[in-house]
Write a protein that holds these residues in place. Structure first.
Motif, PDB file in Angstrom:
ATOM      1  N   SER A  36       0.758  -1.208   0.089  1.00  6.94           N
ATOM      2  CA  SER A  36      -0.030  -0.088   0.166  1.00  6.94           C
ATOM      3  C   SER A  36       0.976   1.166   0.161  1.00  6.94           C
ATOM      4  CB  SER A  36      -0.981   0.024   1.483  1.00  6.94           C
ATOM      5  OG  SER A  36      -0.007  -0.354   2.421  1.00  6.94           O
ATOM      6  N   CYS A  37       1.975   1.076   0.398  1.00  4.57           N
ATOM      7  CA  CYS A  37       2.976   2.397   0.421  1.00  4.57           C
ATOM      8  C   CYS A  37       4.249   2.007   0.885  1.00  4.57           C
ATOM      9  CB  CYS A  37       2.648   3.613   1.526  1.00  4.57           C
ATOM     10  SG  CYS A  37       2.477   3.005   3.232  1.00  4.57           S
ATOM     11  N   GLY A  38       5.067   2.926   1.010  1.00  2.00           N
ATOM     12  CA  GLY A  38       6.652   2.432   1.271  1.00  2.00           C
ATOM     13  C   GLY A  38       6.859   2.229   2.675  1.00  2.00           C
ATOM     14  N   THR A  39       6.090   2.702   3.375  1.00  2.00           N
ATOM     15  CA  THR A  39       6.217   2.628   5.079  1.00  2.00           C
ATOM     16  C   THR A  39       5.838   0.969   5.185  1.00  2.00           C
ATOM     17  OG1 THR A  39       5.535   4.757   5.559  1.00  2.00           O
ATOM     18  CG2 THR A  39       5.444   3.136   7.325  1.00  2.00           C
ATOM     19  N   THR A  40       4.461   0.604   4.733  1.00  2.00           N
ATOM     20  CA  THR A  40       4.349  -0.773   4.830  1.00  2.00           C
ATOM     21  C   THR A  40       5.253  -1.759   4.329  1.00  2.00           C
ATOM     22  OG1 THR A  40       2.433  -0.564   3.102  1.00  2.00           O
ATOM     23  CG2 THR A  40       1.794  -0.329   5.119  1.00  2.00           C
TER      24      THR A  40
ATOM     25  N   TYR B 194      20.044   9.924   8.488  1.00  2.00           N
ATOM     26  CA  TYR B 194      19.826  11.049   7.442  1.00  2.00           C
ATOM     27  C   TYR B 194      18.877  10.514   6.649  1.00  2.00           C
ATOM     28  CZ  TYR B 194      20.373  15.184   4.859  1.00  2.00           C
ATOM     29  OH  TYR B 194      20.088  16.386   4.059  1.00  2.00           O
ATOM     30  N   THR B 195      17.553  10.587   6.775  1.00  2.00           N
ATOM     31  CA  THR B 195      16.451   9.775   6.067  1.00  2.00           C
ATOM     32  C   THR B 195      15.259  10.574   6.397  1.00  2.00           C
ATOM     33  OG1 THR B 195      15.446   7.571   5.533  1.00  2.00           O
ATOM     34  CG2 THR B 195      16.012   8.035   7.930  1.00  2.00           C
ATOM     35  N   PHE B 196      14.164   9.956   5.630  1.00  2.00           N
ATOM     36  CA  PHE B 196      12.793  10.486   5.889  1.00  2.00           C
ATOM     37  C   PHE B 196      12.055   9.575   7.061  1.00  2.00           C
ATOM     38  CE2 PHE B 196       8.105   9.600   5.156  1.00  2.00           C
ATOM     39  CZ  PHE B 196       7.636  10.905   5.367  1.00  2.00           C
ATOM     40  N   ILE B 197      11.597  10.400   7.934  1.00  2.00           N
ATOM     41  CA  ILE B 197      11.066   9.650   9.427  1.00  2.00           C
ATOM     42  C   ILE B 197      10.401   8.606   9.285  1.00  2.00           C
ATOM     43  CG2 ILE B 197       8.773  10.574   9.565  1.00  2.00           C
ATOM     44  CD1 ILE B 197      11.729  10.812  12.090  1.00  2.00           C
ATOM     45  N   ALA B 198      10.004   8.009   8.285  1.00  2.00           N
ATOM     46  CA  ALA B 198       9.459   6.870   8.091  1.00  2.00           C
ATOM     47  C   ALA B 198      10.375   5.623   8.345  1.00  2.00           C
ATOM     48  CB  ALA B 198       8.856   6.351   6.665  1.00  2.00           C
ATOM     49  N   THR B 199      11.785   5.521   7.970  1.00  2.00           N
ATOM     50  CA  THR B 199      12.852   4.775   8.528  1.00  2.00           C
ATOM     51  C   THR B 199      12.940   4.469   9.791  1.00  2.00           C
ATOM     52  OG1 THR B 199      13.972   5.776   6.450  1.00  2.00           O
ATOM     53  CG2 THR B 199      14.998   3.937   7.770  1.00  2.00           C
TER      54      THR B 199
ATOM     55  N   GLU C 248      17.322  -2.922   2.447  1.00  2.00           N
ATOM     56  CA  GLU C 248      17.561  -1.612   2.009  1.00  2.00           C
ATOM     57  C   GLU C 248      16.368  -0.807   1.935  1.00  2.00           C
ATOM     58  OE1 GLU C 248      19.197  -4.090  -1.590  1.00  2.00           O
ATOM     59  OE2 GLU C 248      19.853  -1.993  -1.983  1.00  2.00           O
ATOM     60  N   ASP C 249      16.423   0.506   2.391  1.00  2.00           N
ATOM     61  CA  ASP C 249      15.585   1.491   2.090  1.00  2.00           C
ATOM     62  C   ASP C 249      15.719   2.302   1.023  1.00  2.00           C
ATOM     63  OD1 ASP C 249      13.775   3.840   1.982  1.00  2.00           O
ATOM     64  OD2 ASP C 249      13.895   4.173   4.186  1.00  2.00           O
ATOM     65  N   ALA C 250      15.149   1.746  -0.386  1.00  2.00           N
ATOM     66  CA  ALA C 250      15.417   2.391  -1.724  1.00  2.00           C
ATOM     67  C   ALA C 250      14.063   3.312  -1.827  1.00  2.00           C
ATOM     68  CB  ALA C 250      15.681   1.070  -2.528  1.00  2.00           C
ATOM     69  N   CYS C 251      13.577   3.557  -0.963  1.00  2.00           N
ATOM     70  CA  CYS C 251      12.310   4.357  -1.236  1.00  2.00           C
ATOM     71  C   CYS C 251      12.523   5.776  -1.895  1.00  2.00           C
ATOM     72  CB  CYS C 251      11.545   4.760   0.225  1.00  2.00           C
ATOM     73  SG  CYS C 251      10.494   3.469   0.933  1.00  2.00           S
ATOM     74  N   GLN C 252      13.813   6.145  -2.029  1.00  2.00           N
ATOM     75  CA  GLN C 252      14.044   7.178  -3.098  1.00  2.00           C
ATOM     76  C   GLN C 252      14.827   6.954  -3.709  1.00  2.00           C
ATOM     77  OE1 GLN C 252      15.330  10.566  -0.716  1.00  2.00           O
ATOM     78  NE2 GLN C 252      13.610  10.723   0.781  1.00  2.00           N
ATOM     79  N   ALA C 253      14.986   5.399  -4.676  1.00  2.00           N
ATOM     80  CA  ALA C 253      16.319   5.313  -5.368  1.00  2.00           C
ATOM     81  C   ALA C 253      15.741   4.417  -6.403  1.00  2.00           C
ATOM     82  CB  ALA C 253      17.322   4.691  -4.420  1.00  2.00           C
TER      83      ALA C 253
ATOM     84  N   PHE D 135      10.628   0.025  -1.633  1.00  2.00           N
ATOM     85  CA  PHE D 135      10.336   1.316  -2.431  1.00  2.00           C
ATOM     86  C   PHE D 135       9.194   1.996  -2.169  1.00  2.00           C
ATOM     87  CE2 PHE D 135      13.252  -1.627  -4.808  1.00  2.00           C
ATOM     88  CZ  PHE D 135      14.068  -0.692  -5.498  1.00  2.00           C
ATOM     89  N   SER D 136       8.915   3.211  -2.452  1.00  2.00           N
ATOM     90  CA  SER D 136       7.781   3.935  -2.306  1.00  2.00           C
ATOM     91  C   SER D 136       7.427   4.627  -3.511  1.00  2.00           C
ATOM     92  CB  SER D 136       8.098   5.213  -1.140  1.00  2.00           C
ATOM     93  OG  SER D 136       7.015   6.029  -1.171  1.00  2.00           O
ATOM     94  N   PHE D 137       6.077   4.635  -3.742  1.00  2.00           N
ATOM     95  CA  PHE D 137       5.435   5.394  -4.963  1.00  2.00           C
ATOM     96  C   PHE D 137       4.606   6.627  -4.435  1.00  2.00           C
ATOM     97  CE2 PHE D 137       5.980   0.717  -5.970  1.00  2.00           C
ATOM     98  CZ  PHE D 137       7.195   0.784  -6.520  1.00  2.00           C
TER      99      PHE D 137
ATOM    100  N   SER E  96       5.205  12.357  -4.331  1.00  2.00           N
ATOM    101  CA  SER E  96       6.268  13.151  -4.752  1.00  2.00           C
ATOM    102  C   SER E  96       7.409  12.482  -5.245  1.00  2.00           C
ATOM    103  CB  SER E  96       6.747  13.715  -3.350  1.00  2.00           C
ATOM    104  OG  SER E  96       7.245  12.810  -2.684  1.00  2.00           O
ATOM    105  N   LYS E  97       7.290  11.172  -5.204  1.00  2.00           N
ATOM    106  CA  LYS E  97       8.378  10.198  -5.582  1.00  2.00           C
ATOM    107  C   LYS E  97       8.562  10.046  -7.110  1.00  2.00           C
ATOM    108  CE  LYS E  97       8.858   9.443  -1.206  1.00  2.00           C
ATOM    109  NZ  LYS E  97       9.441   8.531  -0.523  1.00  2.00           N
ATOM    110  N   ASN E  98       9.723   9.659  -7.594  1.00  2.00           N
ATOM    111  CA  ASN E  98      10.011   9.704  -9.211  1.00  2.00           C
ATOM    112  C   ASN E  98       9.184   8.746  -9.984  1.00  2.00           C
ATOM    113  OD1 ASN E  98      12.033  11.057  -7.803  1.00  2.00           O
ATOM    114  ND2 ASN E  98      13.729  10.236  -9.086  1.00  2.00           N
TER     115      ASN E  98
HETATM  116  C1  LIG Z   1       8.868   7.935   1.227  1.00  2.00           C
HETATM  117  C2  LIG Z   1       9.859   7.295   2.062  1.00  2.00           C
HETATM  118  C3  LIG Z   1       9.436   6.276   2.914  1.00  2.00           C
HETATM  119  C4  LIG Z   1       7.991   6.055   3.059  1.00  2.00           C
HETATM  120  O1  LIG Z   1       7.423   5.796   2.082  1.00  2.00           O
HETATM  121  P1  LIG Z   1       5.750   6.123   2.047  1.00  2.00           P
HETATM  122  O2  LIG Z   1       5.345   5.562   0.857  1.00  2.00           O
HETATM  123  O3  LIG Z   1       5.718   7.600   2.287  1.00  2.00           O
HETATM  124  O4  LIG Z   1       5.342   5.455   3.080  1.00  2.00           O
HETATM  125  C5  LIG Z   1      10.497   5.769   3.531  1.00  2.00           C
HETATM  126  N1  LIG Z   1      11.811   6.043   3.448  1.00  2.00           N
HETATM  127  C6  LIG Z   1      12.035   6.966   2.882  1.00  2.00           C
HETATM  128  C7  LIG Z   1      13.603   7.113   2.673  1.00  2.00           C
HETATM  129  C8  LIG Z   1      11.194   7.640   1.898  1.00  2.00           C
HETATM  130  O5  LIG Z   1      11.535   8.635   1.315  1.00  2.00           O
END
Ligand SMILES: *Cc1c(COP(=O)(O)O)cnc(C)c1O
Length: 449
Positions: A105-109, A131-136, A203-208, A227-229, A232-234
């Motif tokens: 459903s999202c990157g956090t999940t 140094y990351t988005f708070i979800a990590t 790997e948190d590749a949510c921006q990669a 990954f996250s979609f 705002s993501k690419n």
């Molecule tokens: C966006 C992001 C997430 C979380 O993804 P969501 O889809 O917003 O839940 C996790 N880690 C990083 C580094 C992100 O940029």
């Protein structure tokens, strides 16, 4: 001549050929000459470098509207009744060069599914890039494990692998590196440490998306990649995420967990619900949007890469501007953001916030990025909770607080400047605007003091 002056001259030679001979000869002070040319700063009432807006995001080409309507009218909105999510998973796995993909459903999940499936449990410790988005951070806390931060390498913006081992305890179960801003972390070193200490790597590749390390896609280098979609993501779908991996048994367990713990593949039907699960499923609508967005992602990535390299060439010799550096082994960034470090010492001590305001006034959209979140409220809130006090000894929590100091990360949080991925989808003229905006502030820095 010191290094700064020398690189300054090289910069001048490529930007301002007409005056360069006189400046090199020392006849005209470079700053006065350029300052006059560049004019009054927009923040002080002058003409901005740029009045055009930037590429809006996301981009929608109407190409998937028919398909969206047909899914809508079919009533098959959930993956169990449709085919779109499965189709997307196959396509995304192929794009990444991995065996399996599970859409979420999202990157956090996606991160929660990975942590749970790889056996991270309450009371465990996970080494995390600060140094990351708070979800990590959040996903580790939600798993009731302790996120233990290893300091950041300021040059690469990613976790400093040399700071990981000192943070490992008998409770450490995983390393969670982040390919932040699209910049690949030093995975060879991280994987070697993990192997030595018998840890898993998520790997948190949510921006990669499409970032590469030794020419392999980020997200395929550890045990699982996430990954996250998000909008705002690419690769955007409003919300959405994915876990990728090569191990069928682990990926079957990911699937089972993400769909209420029902049997799936090697998760056998020993009962109706053989494992604890959750609902982290992606909808068919998200998959339709993603497959449409995937048609442009490789082309966009090439455009961002080309523009980023050009922008670096234009700004790297401005004193006080230090563009990102790729980590050892990293071969390609995804450029979710383009970062550099701003050294106020070279800008007559003008604080970064003032620099950012001046740059925005010139029509150059920018941001200061993450703060030192390892000191943010969530940490104490979690550590003071009844659960954490049960899970960790008083001694461990005391030591955790004492060791939660990240001087390099603190410094980076003070100096970072980011440009959004959408800005890198423009042309060279757009990159020139960015470079000219920065240069104009440099040349007129005395007017801001
Ligand atoms: C966006 C992001 C997430 C979380 O993804 P969501 O889809 O917003 O839940 C996790 N880690 C990083 C580094 C992100 O940029």
């Amino acid at each position: 001549m010191n290094k700064t002056n020398q690189s300054r001259r090289q910069f001048m030679a490529t930007t301002c050929a007409g005056t360069v001979a006189a400046i090199a000869a020392g006849a005209i002070p470079a700053r006065a000459q350029m300052g006059k040319k560049a004019g009054t700063l927009a923040i002080l009432g002058g003409q901005p470098v740029r009045s055009k807006s930037w590429q809006s995001w996301p981009v929608w080409n109407r190409d998937a509207e028919e398909e969206m309507i047909s899914v809508l009218r079919s009533g098959n909105w959930f993956r169990g009744r449709g085919t779109k999510v499965s189709e997307f998973e196959e396509k995304y796995a192929a794009l990444m060069g991995t065996k399996r993909c599970l859409a979420t459903s999202c990157g956090t999940t996606a991160l929660l599914v990975a942590l749970h499936t790889l056996g991270i449990d309450a009371g465990d410790e996970v080494i995390v890039a600060p140094y990351t988005f708070i979800a990590t951070y959040n996903v580790v806390f939600l798993t009731k494990a302790l996120p233990v931060f290893a300091d950041t390498d300021q040059e690469t913006f990613t976790i400093n692998p040399d700071k990981i081992e000192e943070k490992i305890t008998e409770r450490t179960k995983a390393i969670l590196p982040v390919h932040i801003l699209g910049l690949p972390a030093d995975m060879n070193k991280i994987n070697a440490i993990a192997k030595k200490h018998n840890l898993v790597v998520i790997e948190d590749a949510c921006q990669a998306w499409l970032a590469e390390y030794q020419n392999k896609k980020c997200g395929t280098l550890g045990d699982l990649g996430c990954f996250s979609f998000q909008n705002s993501k690419n690769l955007p779908a409003g919300e959405g995420g994915a876990v990728i991996g090569n191990d069928d048994e682990i990926m079957d367990r990911c699937y089972s967990f993400h769909s209420c713990g029902r049997p799936y593949g090697s998760v056998k039907r020993t009962s109706n619900y053989p494992i604890v699960g959750s609902n982290r499923r992606m909808t068919e609508f998200q998959a339709v949007i993603l497959m449409s967005q995937m048609e442009r992602i490789e082309m966009d990535a090439d455009t961002r890469l080309e523009n980023a390299l050009y922008l670096t060439s234009k700004i790297k010799d401005i004193p006080g501007i230090i563009p990102y550096k790729l980590a050892n082994g990293a071969t390609r960034s995804a450029y979710h953001l383009y970062p550099f470090r701003y050294k106020k010492e070279q800008f007559d001590g003008i604080p970064r916030e003032k620099f950012l305001a001046a740059l925005k006034a010139e029509g150059i959209s920018c941001a200061g990025g993450y703060g030192p979140q390892n000191k943010d409220g969530l940490i104490e809130q979690a550590l003071n909770s009844r659960g954490y006090k049960r899970l960790f000894s008083e001694k461990r929590l005391k030591q955790y607080r004492e060791e939660n100091h990240l001087p390099d990360n603190d410094q980076l949080c003070k100096e970072a400047v980011w440009f959004g991925q959408n800005m890198l989808l423009g042309d060279k003229k757009d990159m020139d605007d960015i470079a000219n905006g920065i240069l104009k502030i440099y040349e007129n820095r005395d007017s801001l003091v």
